[in-house]
Design a protein around this motif. Structure first.
Motif, PDB file in Angstrom:
ATOM      1  N   CYS A 255     -71.336  54.653  32.942  1.00  0.00           N
ATOM      2  CA  CYS A 255     -70.373  53.605  33.364  1.00  0.00           C
ATOM      3  C   CYS A 255     -71.012  52.212  33.285  1.00  0.00           C
ATOM      4  O   CYS A 255     -72.124  51.980  33.761  1.00  0.00           O
ATOM      5  N   VAL A 256     -70.274  51.289  32.669  1.00  0.00           N
ATOM      6  CA  VAL A 256     -70.793  49.930  32.480  1.00  0.00           C
ATOM      7  C   VAL A 256     -70.280  48.982  33.582  1.00  0.00           C
ATOM      8  O   VAL A 256     -70.509  47.781  33.531  1.00  0.00           O
ATOM      9  N   GLU A 257     -69.587  49.596  34.555  1.00  0.00           N
ATOM     10  CA  GLU A 257     -69.154  48.871  35.764  1.00  0.00           C
ATOM     11  C   GLU A 257     -68.177  47.744  35.458  1.00  0.00           C
ATOM     12  O   GLU A 257     -68.097  46.763  36.202  1.00  0.00           O
ATOM     13  N   CYS A 258     -67.448  47.898  34.356  1.00  0.00           N
ATOM     14  CA  CYS A 258     -66.604  46.777  33.905  1.00  0.00           C
ATOM     15  C   CYS A 258     -65.347  46.591  34.743  1.00  0.00           C
ATOM     16  O   CYS A 258     -64.674  45.583  34.657  1.00  0.00           O
ATOM     17  N   ARG A 259     -64.968  47.621  35.502  1.00  0.00           N
ATOM     18  CA  ARG A 259     -63.828  47.542  36.418  1.00  0.00           C
ATOM     19  C   ARG A 259     -62.464  47.636  35.729  1.00  0.00           C
ATOM     20  O   ARG A 259     -61.434  47.456  36.347  1.00  0.00           O
ATOM     21  N   CYS A 261     -60.966  50.236  34.658  1.00  0.00           N
ATOM     22  CA  CYS A 261     -60.216  51.395  35.183  1.00  0.00           C
ATOM     23  C   CYS A 261     -59.561  51.043  36.516  1.00  0.00           C
ATOM     24  O   CYS A 261     -58.381  51.349  36.740  1.00  0.00           O
ATOM     25  N   ARG A 277     -63.433  53.180  39.452  1.00  0.00           N
ATOM     26  CA  ARG A 277     -64.817  52.798  39.223  1.00  0.00           C
ATOM     27  C   ARG A 277     -65.684  53.215  40.410  1.00  0.00           C
ATOM     28  O   ARG A 277     -66.822  53.677  40.253  1.00  0.00           O
ATOM     29  N   CYS A 316     -60.916  53.145  29.587  1.00  0.00           N
ATOM     30  CA  CYS A 316     -62.380  53.080  29.683  1.00  0.00           C
ATOM     31  C   CYS A 316     -63.005  52.921  28.291  1.00  0.00           C
ATOM     32  O   CYS A 316     -62.771  53.731  27.404  1.00  0.00           O
ATOM     33  N   PRO A 317     -63.817  51.885  28.093  1.00  0.00           N
ATOM     34  CA  PRO A 317     -64.364  51.640  26.754  1.00  0.00           C
ATOM     35  C   PRO A 317     -65.545  52.532  26.395  1.00  0.00           C
ATOM     36  O   PRO A 317     -66.006  52.513  25.271  1.00  0.00           O
ATOM     37  N   VAL A 318     -66.061  53.309  27.375  1.00  0.00           N
ATOM     38  CA  VAL A 318     -67.266  54.081  27.079  1.00  0.00           C
ATOM     39  C   VAL A 318     -67.057  55.596  27.224  1.00  0.00           C
ATOM     40  O   VAL A 318     -68.016  56.346  27.389  1.00  0.00           O
ATOM     41  N   ILE A 320     -65.479  57.598  29.451  1.00  0.00           N
ATOM     42  CA  ILE A 320     -65.616  58.324  30.722  1.00  0.00           C
ATOM     43  C   ILE A 320     -64.324  59.063  31.063  1.00  0.00           C
ATOM     44  O   ILE A 320     -63.231  58.529  30.894  1.00  0.00           O
ATOM     45  N   HIS A 322     -62.360  60.281  33.836  1.00  0.00           N
ATOM     46  CA  HIS A 322     -62.050  60.284  35.274  1.00  0.00           C
ATOM     47  C   HIS A 322     -61.237  61.519  35.652  1.00  0.00           C
ATOM     48  O   HIS A 322     -61.390  62.071  36.733  1.00  0.00           O
TER      49      HIS A 322
HETATM   50  S1  SF4 Z   1     -63.557  51.474  32.743  1.00  0.00           S
HETATM   51 FE1  SF4 Z   1     -65.191  52.988  32.385  1.00  0.00          FE
HETATM   52  S2  SF4 Z   1     -67.045  51.752  32.174  1.00  0.00           S
HETATM   53 FE2  SF4 Z   1     -65.524  50.409  33.105  1.00  0.00          FE
HETATM   54  S3  SF4 Z   1     -65.871  50.626  35.323  1.00  0.00           S
HETATM   55 FE3  SF4 Z   1     -64.313  52.127  34.758  1.00  0.00          FE
HETATM   56  S4  SF4 Z   1     -65.453  54.013  34.364  1.00  0.00           S
HETATM   57 FE4  SF4 Z   1     -66.934  52.341  34.334  1.00  0.00          FE
END
Ligand code: SF4
Ligand code: SF4
Length: 619
Positions: A255-259, A261, A277, A316-318, A320, A322
């Motif tokens: 997770c890149v913590e981008c918020r 989601c 997140r 989510c760009p990476v 993940i 959920h």
């Molecule tokens: S969208 Fe993906 S990368 Fe960004 S905060 Fe949520 S789980 Fe993490």
């Protein structure tokens, strides 16, 4: 530029020491992943995985579509890094007078250098833009400032500046600049390992291994004999962190913590506790520890607030997942711990009556008789009209069913309904009640087989998704084609089986609500819009539409249970619909219609719009 022997020896030592420490710490992280439980097959349909990798990793499609400006700046940095790979290797071999670039590219070196120079400019623009967004535009980026991001941004900028300096005819402090460039590269990987920038290494892997579709759940093997004979204890849900499979562990670390989601989550937007997140990052903290998932990773309250809308995972760009965490925790509630479920009453009704409205078979039969709906005849009927629980048992849905019947009669297609239908099992599965889901699904699969059903028209996107995507995983060779009624209506219009155009109220302004399971889960956005256009109506689109549509709050059985929250999701969506200025809301899901009724003057199912606009009305 000449390098002394001491400089060369120092450089070699630094690089080797850095690589050794990096490998050791990387192994520590990877061990957390590899300790995970075996996962589902994640290398199937390799071609599709590679195409996704190309689009989402190399072309950064999801990063850009989620936040166009920040995404484009990120793409500059990412692509610049790729271009810089060879240049970086060449940089470290230069003191040893090994011309790597020249050996590989020959006479193309000047062109490559020009490309790297252009990349350096773009990376500089990208990183300055991203840092400006994160550290200056605090209103847009409400997160606490991440200082590791600041250091990474500074390092990247310094890398670019020192590279560009080296390209000048007369570089400033050339040797110092060269060493600064090299030292940053030596330190940089350690920063990556210790921060959210670990995603630089993991995101491409997580995207590659992601499930093909949203909420792509594998059936649990619940055969009592096989469960008893299993050598190892079978995991029935995500009860403790030890149950987490390797991809889920990878997700927690990626997770890149981008918020993004959390910004999309309907519950979070209604000031509820659920924070996508938040539970992914809580999973990161819990990795390597024991203890239950519910309570440590996600609270019981937050879990109960999820509507399974899929907005978090979809953006989510990476890569993940959920939804795998959420379904895992819900399965643990339903199958292992047996406590904390928000839809226990719903599940009880489905178990007792086969539907959540406590409707009787006689009531359904009466409705069929009153509306003179034909019964599906084996070998003679082409399409099975699937009623689903809402159309069959909710009296308020009668107008929608009546309209669909009118349209089908007008089209002349051969259709019929089953004398008996069980709930598709969709919501039971989303509540983690896999046993109930499989029982219901197998009943329906047997009914389809007994009647020789090959084509189904389903008005409910939840039933559609479950029958189209999940029934085939329960039964090899399940060859039933399932269409949503919006897709079927569009097809009837396209092939000229029905003609639209007449009807009143063409001056009224319409809006359309994309159902989560028709849009995000089934990627059907155009069919309902085509039908509305063919009926001659102007459409005022809602601000949150298509992939970014905002849930009606009916998912996860929300349409048929009490919700103990300060602000419900349907209230927020109704507000948005009312503010659109539209007089009529068109829905394409019986549950959305229940939830959003009375948002504006009139709420109609798409079938009602078509029935009202038929040129040749049925007799
Ligand atoms: S969208 Fe993906 S990368 Fe960004 S905060 Fe949520 S789980 Fe993490
Ligand atoms: S599936 Fe929807 S409701 Fe559930 S956490 Fe994700 S965004 Fe929130």
């Amino acid at each position: 530029m000449e390098f002394s022997l001491a400089e060369r020896a120092g450089l070699a030592l630094l690089v080797l020491a850095s690589a050794g420490v990096f490998a050791w710490h990387l192994y520590g992280k990877l061990r957390l992943i590899l300790e995970g439980k075996p996962d589902r097959p994640r290398t199937d349909r390799l071609g599709a995985r590679l195409v996704r990798f190309l689009k989402e990793v190399l072309l950064q499609s999801r990063v850009i579509s989620g936040r166009p400006v920040a995404g484009l700046l990120h793409a500059f940095v990412f692509l610049g890094f790729l271009v810089f790979a060879l240049e970086t290797i060449d940089h470290f071999f230069r003191p040893f007078q090994i011309p790597v670039k020249r050996a590989l590219l020959g006479g193309w070196v000047p062109y490559f250098d020009a490309l790297v120079t252009a990349a350096a400019v773009l990376v500089s623009v990208g990183i300055v833009g991203l840092a400006f967004r994160r550290f200056v535009l605090v209103k847009i980026s409400p997160d606490p400032k991440s200082y590791s991001s600041g250091v990474v941004a500074l390092f990247i900028l310094l890398l670019m500046v020192t590279y560009l300096n080296g390209r000048l005819a007369e570089p400033v402090l050339e040797k110092v600049s060269w060493w600064l460039h090299a030292l940053i590269i030596i330190v940089f990987p350690h920063l990556i390992l210790r921060s959210k920038h670990f995603h630089i290494l993991m995101a491409p892997v997580a995207v590659f291994f992601r499930t093909h579709g949203l909420g792509d759940y594998l059936p649990l093997n619940l055969d009592p004999e096989q469960l008893a004979a299993a050598e190892e204890e079978v995991t029935l849900g995500l009860e403790t962190m030890a149950d987490a499979p390797w991809k889920m562990r990878m997700d927690f670390l990626t997770c890149v913590e981008c918020r993004r989601c959390t910004e999309q989550c309907p519950a979070w937007n209604c000031e509820q506790e659920l924070n996508p997140r938040g539970f992914i990052l809580a999973g990161r903290v819990a990795l390597g520890k024991s203890g239950p998932v519910i309570g440590n990773v996600i609270s019981e309250t937050a879990l109960g607030q999820c509507t399974s809308c899929g907005a978090c995972e979809n953006i989510c760009p990476v890569g993940i997942e959920h939804l795998q965490v959420l379904i895992g925790a819900k399965r643990a509630q339903a199958l292992s711990t047996g406590v904390g479920m928000v839809a226990a009453d719903f599940l009880k009704k489905v178990e007792t009556y086969g539907n959540p409205f406590s409707g009787s078979k006689q009531a359904r039969r009466k409705l069929i008789d009153e509306l003179r709906i034909p019964i599906y005849q084996k070998g003679r009927t082409e399409y099975l009209l699937w009623l689903g629980c809402v159309w069959a048992y909710n009296p308020d849905a009668r107008t929608s069913l009546e309209a669909m019947v009118k349209v089908l009669n007008a089209s002349g297609v051969s259709y019929g309904v089953l004398e008996n239908e069980s709930c598709s099992g969709h919501h039971s599965r989303r509540q983690g009640e896999e046993m109930q889901f499989q029982t219901l699904a197998n009943e329906n699969i047997s009914a389809f087989e007994a009647h020789g059903v090959k084509k189904v028209i389903a008005p409910c996107p939840h039933c559609l998704h479950t029958m189209r995507r999940e029934y085939p995983t329960l039964k090899d060779g399940f060859g039933v084609e399932v269409a949503h009624h919006s897709e079927f209506l569009a097809e009837l219009i396209a092939r000229g089986d029905i003609k639209l155009g007449k009807g009143d109220g063409k001056d009224k302004l319409l809006t359309f609500h994309d159902p989560c399971y028709l849009g995000r889960y089934e990627n059907t956005y155009d069919a309902p819009r085509q039908v509305i256009a063919q009926a001659g109506f102007a459409l005022r689109e809602l601000p949150r539409r298509r992939e970014r549509s905002f849930c009606c709050g009916g998912g996860s059985a929300g349409f048929a249970r009490e919700q103990q929250v300060k602000k419900r999701v349907d209230q927020e969506r109704k507000r948005e619909i009312a503010e659109s200025g539209a007089q009529v809301l068109i829905t394409a899901c019986p549950e959305c219609k229940m939830m959003l009724n009375a948002a504006v003057e009139e709420t109609k199912d798409l079938a009602e719009l078509v029935a009202d606009s038929l040129e040749t009305r049925p007799t």
